[in-house]
Motif scaffolding. Sequence first.
Motif, PDB file in Angstrom:
ATOM      1  N   ARG A  82      -3.911   4.891  -9.321  1.00  0.00           N
ATOM      2  CA  ARG A  82      -2.758   4.663  -8.450  1.00  0.00           C
ATOM      3  C   ARG A  82      -2.878   3.240  -7.933  1.00  0.00           C
ATOM      4  O   ARG A  82      -3.818   2.935  -7.197  1.00  0.00           O
ATOM      5  CB  ARG A  82      -2.776   5.642  -7.286  1.00  0.00           C
TER       6      ARG A  82
ATOM      7  N   LEU B 274      -8.427  -2.251   6.561  1.00  0.00           N
ATOM      8  CA  LEU B 274      -9.146  -1.108   5.974  1.00  0.00           C
ATOM      9  C   LEU B 274      -8.220   0.075   5.655  1.00  0.00           C
ATOM     10  O   LEU B 274      -8.267   0.607   4.546  1.00  0.00           O
ATOM     11  CB  LEU B 274     -10.274  -0.701   6.921  1.00  0.00           C
ATOM     12  N   PRO B 275      -7.359   0.476   6.597  1.00  0.00           N
ATOM     13  CA  PRO B 275      -6.501   1.630   6.259  1.00  0.00           C
ATOM     14  C   PRO B 275      -5.253   1.287   5.440  1.00  0.00           C
ATOM     15  O   PRO B 275      -4.495   2.182   5.109  1.00  0.00           O
ATOM     16  CB  PRO B 275      -6.107   2.182   7.634  1.00  0.00           C
TER      17      PRO B 275
ATOM     18  N   ALA C  76      -4.933  13.548  -4.822  1.00  0.00           N
ATOM     19  CA  ALA C  76      -4.747  13.849  -3.398  1.00  0.00           C
ATOM     20  C   ALA C  76      -3.274  14.064  -3.044  1.00  0.00           C
ATOM     21  O   ALA C  76      -2.966  14.601  -1.980  1.00  0.00           O
ATOM     22  CB  ALA C  76      -5.325  12.724  -2.542  1.00  0.00           C
TER      23      ALA C  76
ATOM     24  N   GLY D 156     -18.356   4.174  -7.821  1.00  0.00           N
ATOM     25  CA  GLY D 156     -17.562   5.101  -7.017  1.00  0.00           C
ATOM     26  C   GLY D 156     -16.090   5.073  -7.365  1.00  0.00           C
ATOM     27  O   GLY D 156     -15.309   5.828  -6.815  1.00  0.00           O
ATOM     28  N   TYR D 157     -15.692   4.167  -8.276  1.00  0.00           N
ATOM     29  CA  TYR D 157     -14.271   4.071  -8.590  1.00  0.00           C
ATOM     30  C   TYR D 157     -13.950   4.892  -9.826  1.00  0.00           C
ATOM     31  O   TYR D 157     -14.433   4.622 -10.911  1.00  0.00           O
ATOM     32  CB  TYR D 157     -13.879   2.610  -8.812  1.00  0.00           C
ATOM     33  N   LYS D 158     -13.157   5.914  -9.608  1.00  0.00           N
ATOM     34  CA  LYS D 158     -12.818   6.811 -10.695  1.00  0.00           C
ATOM     35  C   LYS D 158     -11.325   6.718 -10.972  1.00  0.00           C
ATOM     36  O   LYS D 158     -10.522   6.980 -10.091  1.00  0.00           O
ATOM     37  CB  LYS D 158     -13.175   8.257 -10.320  1.00  0.00           C
TER      38      LYS D 158
ATOM     39  N   LYS E 175     -13.341  -7.122 -10.203  1.00  0.00           N
ATOM     40  CA  LYS E 175     -13.242  -5.774  -9.634  1.00  0.00           C
ATOM     41  C   LYS E 175     -11.922  -5.600  -8.911  1.00  0.00           C
ATOM     42  O   LYS E 175     -11.270  -4.560  -9.026  1.00  0.00           O
ATOM     43  CB  LYS E 175     -14.368  -5.561  -8.607  1.00  0.00           C
TER      44      LYS E 175
ATOM     45  N   LYS F  83      -6.206  -0.517  -0.841  1.00  0.00           N
ATOM     46  CA  LYS F  83      -6.911   0.422  -1.709  1.00  0.00           C
ATOM     47  C   LYS F  83      -8.408   0.156  -1.564  1.00  0.00           C
ATOM     48  O   LYS F  83      -9.221   1.086  -1.570  1.00  0.00           O
ATOM     49  CB  LYS F  83      -6.444   0.220  -3.155  1.00  0.00           C
ATOM     50  N   HIS F  84      -8.757  -1.117  -1.438  1.00  0.00           N
ATOM     51  CA  HIS F  84     -10.139  -1.481  -1.158  1.00  0.00           C
ATOM     52  C   HIS F  84     -10.142  -2.914  -0.654  1.00  0.00           C
ATOM     53  O   HIS F  84      -9.186  -3.651  -0.886  1.00  0.00           O
ATOM     54  CB  HIS F  84     -10.987  -1.386  -2.426  1.00  0.00           C
ATOM     55  N   ASN F  85     -11.192  -3.307   0.042  1.00  0.00           N
ATOM     56  CA  ASN F  85     -11.300  -4.723   0.377  1.00  0.00           C
ATOM     57  C   ASN F  85     -12.751  -5.177   0.341  1.00  0.00           C
ATOM     58  O   ASN F  85     -13.682  -4.366   0.348  1.00  0.00           O
ATOM     59  CB  ASN F  85     -10.607  -5.072   1.700  1.00  0.00           C
ATOM     60  N   PHE F  86     -12.918  -6.486   0.234  1.00  0.00           N
ATOM     61  CA  PHE F  86     -14.253  -7.072   0.092  1.00  0.00           C
ATOM     62  C   PHE F  86     -14.405  -8.226   1.073  1.00  0.00           C
ATOM     63  O   PHE F  86     -13.491  -9.032   1.229  1.00  0.00           O
ATOM     64  CB  PHE F  86     -14.442  -7.676  -1.314  1.00  0.00           C
TER      65      PHE F  86
ATOM     66  N   TYR G 239       0.831  -1.207   0.000  1.00  0.00           N
ATOM     67  CA  TYR G 239       0.000   0.000   0.000  1.00  0.00           C
ATOM     68  C   TYR G 239       0.868   1.262   0.000  1.00  0.00           C
ATOM     69  O   TYR G 239       0.652   2.181  -0.793  1.00  0.00           O
ATOM     70  CB  TYR G 239      -0.914  -0.011   1.226  1.00  0.00           C
TER      71      TYR G 239
ATOM     72  N   ILE H 228      -9.322  -2.729  -9.754  1.00  0.00           N
ATOM     73  CA  ILE H 228      -8.995  -1.671  -8.799  1.00  0.00           C
ATOM     74  C   ILE H 228      -7.503  -1.700  -8.456  1.00  0.00           C
ATOM     75  O   ILE H 228      -6.847  -0.659  -8.389  1.00  0.00           O
ATOM     76  CB  ILE H 228      -9.861  -1.807  -7.528  1.00  0.00           C
TER      77      ILE H 228
ATOM     78  N   THR I  24     -18.817  -0.522 -10.503  1.00  0.00           N
ATOM     79  CA  THR I  24     -18.070   0.218  -9.484  1.00  0.00           C
ATOM     80  C   THR I  24     -18.253   1.710  -9.723  1.00  0.00           C
ATOM     81  O   THR I  24     -17.330   2.387 -10.168  1.00  0.00           O
ATOM     82  CB  THR I  24     -16.566  -0.120  -9.527  1.00  0.00           C
TER      83      THR I  24
END
Lengths: 580, 172
Positions: A176, A146-147, A329, A205-207, A167, A150-153, A113, A171, A203
Motif C-alpha cells: 500500500r 510519525l503517525p 488491516a 520487518g517490511y512485508k 529503502k 508509512k515510515h520515516n528515517f 498518507y 517502501i 528491511t
Amino acid sequence: MAVEKKGMEVDGVGSVGDKLPCKKLVMNGAELVVKALEDEGVEVIFGFPGGAVLPLYDALYYSEKIKHILVRHEQCAAHAADGYARSSGKVGVCVATSGPGATNLVTGIANAYMDSIPMVAITGQVVVSAIGRDSFQEADITGITLPITKHNFLLNDVEQIVPTIKKAFHIASTGRPGPVLIDLPRDITTMEAEYRPDMELDTPGYKIPKMQGRDALEEIAEVLKQSEKPVIYAGGGILRSKAQGELLSLAEKHDIPVTTTLMGKSCFPENHGLSLGMLGMHGTVYANYAVSECDLLLGIGVRFADRVTGNISTFAQNARVVHMDIDPAEIGKNVPVDYEVVGDIREILSSLLRLAPEKKHCEWNETIDGWKDKYPLHYDNSTDIIKPQYVIEQICEVTEGRAYVATEVGQHQMWAAQYYKSLMPGSFSTSGGLGTMGFGFPASIGMQMANPDATVFNIAGDGSIQMNIQELATIAQYDLPVNIAILNNQYLGMVRQWQEIFHGRRYSQTDMSHQPDFVKLAEAYGVEALKVEKKEEVRPAIEKAVGSKKPFLMDFHVEREENVFPMVPPGGSIKKMIRG
Amino acid sequence: MKHTLSVLVENRPGVLTRVAALFARRGYNIDSLAVGRTENPDISRMTIVVPGDHHVIEQVTKQLDKLIDVIKVSDITKDEYVERELILIKVGADPSVRGEIMQIVDIFRARVVDIGKDSLIIEATGDLGKIDAIENSMRSFGIIEVVRTGKIAMVRGPKHEDAENYLSHRRL
C-alpha cells in the motif's frame, strides 16, 4: 553531476575476486543524496531551500538529470509531488529545509498518507550534535510525522544515505503506497563516503502483502455466477496497482455496473454504459440505489470510508460483501465482509477473470438504467446566472474528458467529481481522505510536470484557491500551462451549504465576498486571466485558456447559493438522499 | 479478554515510540508492555498485554504488522507459554510485624531485598496471579510503593515463530 567537480577517485581496496570496481567513487553526503535520487529515476523535485539543506542544493545545482521546481510554500512542494505521483504512477519527491520548512510539509504529507500516494519527502535537519537542544530551525520532524508517514528515517551516518534512499523509495512505492520522510542533518551531507549503489536492502520487518485467499477467489467466482444483481465498488487501489484494464474486462465480461469512490474516479471510463459515477454522500442516486439493492458487492481497492457507507448498518444490507485490498488491516476494519482477498489488485483481478465464466445481467442493468433515466444528475440551468455545474460540463466538453484535473476541496470538488466525466486513468487528482483545501493548485503543477503536453485544469473555489494562491508565481516562472478555473460564489460553499441545511441558515464566517480581484492578482504574477460573468462567455473563456497553452486563470462568477445534490446527511443511510 | 502479544522488533531508537504511538492513535489500550533485547542484539522482543475483543486484537495485530520496524507479531494467548512478572513492593514494617511479613514472603517464595527502619522491600517473580496475590497480601501492612515490570512470556517447546528463522539467517 557533482562527481566531476568534487568527487575524487582513489584506488580500490577490494580483495582479489571482489566484484567491486577497482576504482571507487567518494562523494559528500549531499552528492550521494542526489546520485541516489538519480539512480531511482527521479526527474523532478519540488522544493524550497534553506540553511540546513544548503549543501543539498549545492549538489542539486550540478545535477543534469533532476529538474527542481521552486515552489513558494513548502506545503505546495508536497502537494505538487503528490499530484505528480498520482498522474504518473512514479514516486513524487519534495524537499524542504529544517524546522519551519519541514513543518510546512506536514499537511502535504498527511494528505498523501490518507490517500496512499507514493512520496519521498527529504527534510534538512540541524547538525547531529545540535539535535535535541532546541537549536535554531530545529523541529522533531520524524516525531511529528510519525503517525502520517508509512515510515520515516533520521539519518545520522553518511554511509547510510544511499541505502536509506533506496529503502525509502522501495517502501513508498510498494504494497500500500504512502509517504516516506528522510530527515537529513546538515553535517551528514558534508561528510564524505564511498558511493556504493549495490548495497543490499535490509528491511526484515517490511512485508509486501502477497496474495492470500485463492480459495476465496474460487468461492467469489461461484457467487458471481449465482449473483443476479452484482455491483463493483471500485477505489483508488485500482489506480495504484494500474488494474484499470482488468477492471474494465471484469465489468464487461460479467456485465457488472461499476461505481467508483472519489479516489477511484477515472479508473473506469465514465462515459461507459456500465458506469454509475460516484457513490456515497454526494454520489449519484443510481449508484447509491444500486449498492443498496445489489445482492453482491465487489469492493475492489477500497476502504469502506464513512463518506461512502453512510450508516454502516444499512450499507449494502442485501448483499454479500467481497473485499479485495492490498492492506490486510483494511479488511473488516469498518464493515464486516463475507469474502476477503488480500494482495495486489491487478493480480487478484487477473486470477478472478480466469476463474469466473461470463454472464449477462440484463434485468439488473435495465433496472439501473431506469434509475438513471428517472434520477439523473441535474441542476437548473434555465437562468442567466452561471451555474457551477455548467462550467464543469463545459470544461469537460472542451477537453473531451481528457484533461488532467486537480481539485481543491468543497462544493466545486463534488461538482467536478459529478460532472467532469474522466476518461483517462489517473487523470483526476483530489484530496479524498484528508480533504485539504489548497491541494489542487499545487497538485496541478505536479500533474503538468508529469504530463508536459497534457491539458491540465485546476478546478477551484474562491476559498480554496486563496490557500495557495502564491503558486501563481511558480506557474509563471516555469511557464506551466495550468488552467485555473475558479468557481467563485464568494462563499466557503460547502460549509455554507451545511449551515443552510443543518444550522438554520446561520452563515457563520463563510461569507468570502471580501476577496481580491483575481484577474488583477493573476496579472500581477504575470498570468493571463479572465473574469467571466455571463453564461455565453463561459465556453469561449475555456477555449481561449486551453488554446493559449499558457498559464491561465478564469474567475467564473457563479450562483452564490447553489447546493451540491444528491446529498446523504452525515450518518444517514445512502438510500435516503436529498435529491435537490 | 486480555491477549498477550509477543512482538519482535528492530532494536533501534524510536521503535518503542512507534509502537506506543500506534496504540494511542488508534485508541487501543495497553495493560502492560515489557521490552528487552533478544539473543540477537539487533532485535528486541516486546511482550504486550492488550485488553480487547477479537476485532480489536485483529486490528492491533494487523496495524502493528504494518510498522516497518516490526518484524513479527504473534498472539500467543492460546499457546502454551511461561509467563513471569517481577514486582518490588515497599511495605510499612515496624519490628512487630516483620516476622509475619517474612512468613508470607516465604510462602510466595519471594525475597526481602532491603530492610529500612520502618519498611521492607520485597521482590517477587511469578505469573500474574501470584504477583497479584502477594501484592494483596501485603495491603494490610500498608504498601508504600509498588513497581512492576509488566509481563514477559516465552512459548514452551522448541523455537517458535518463523521470525526465528530470520534471527538465525540475518546478515550481521
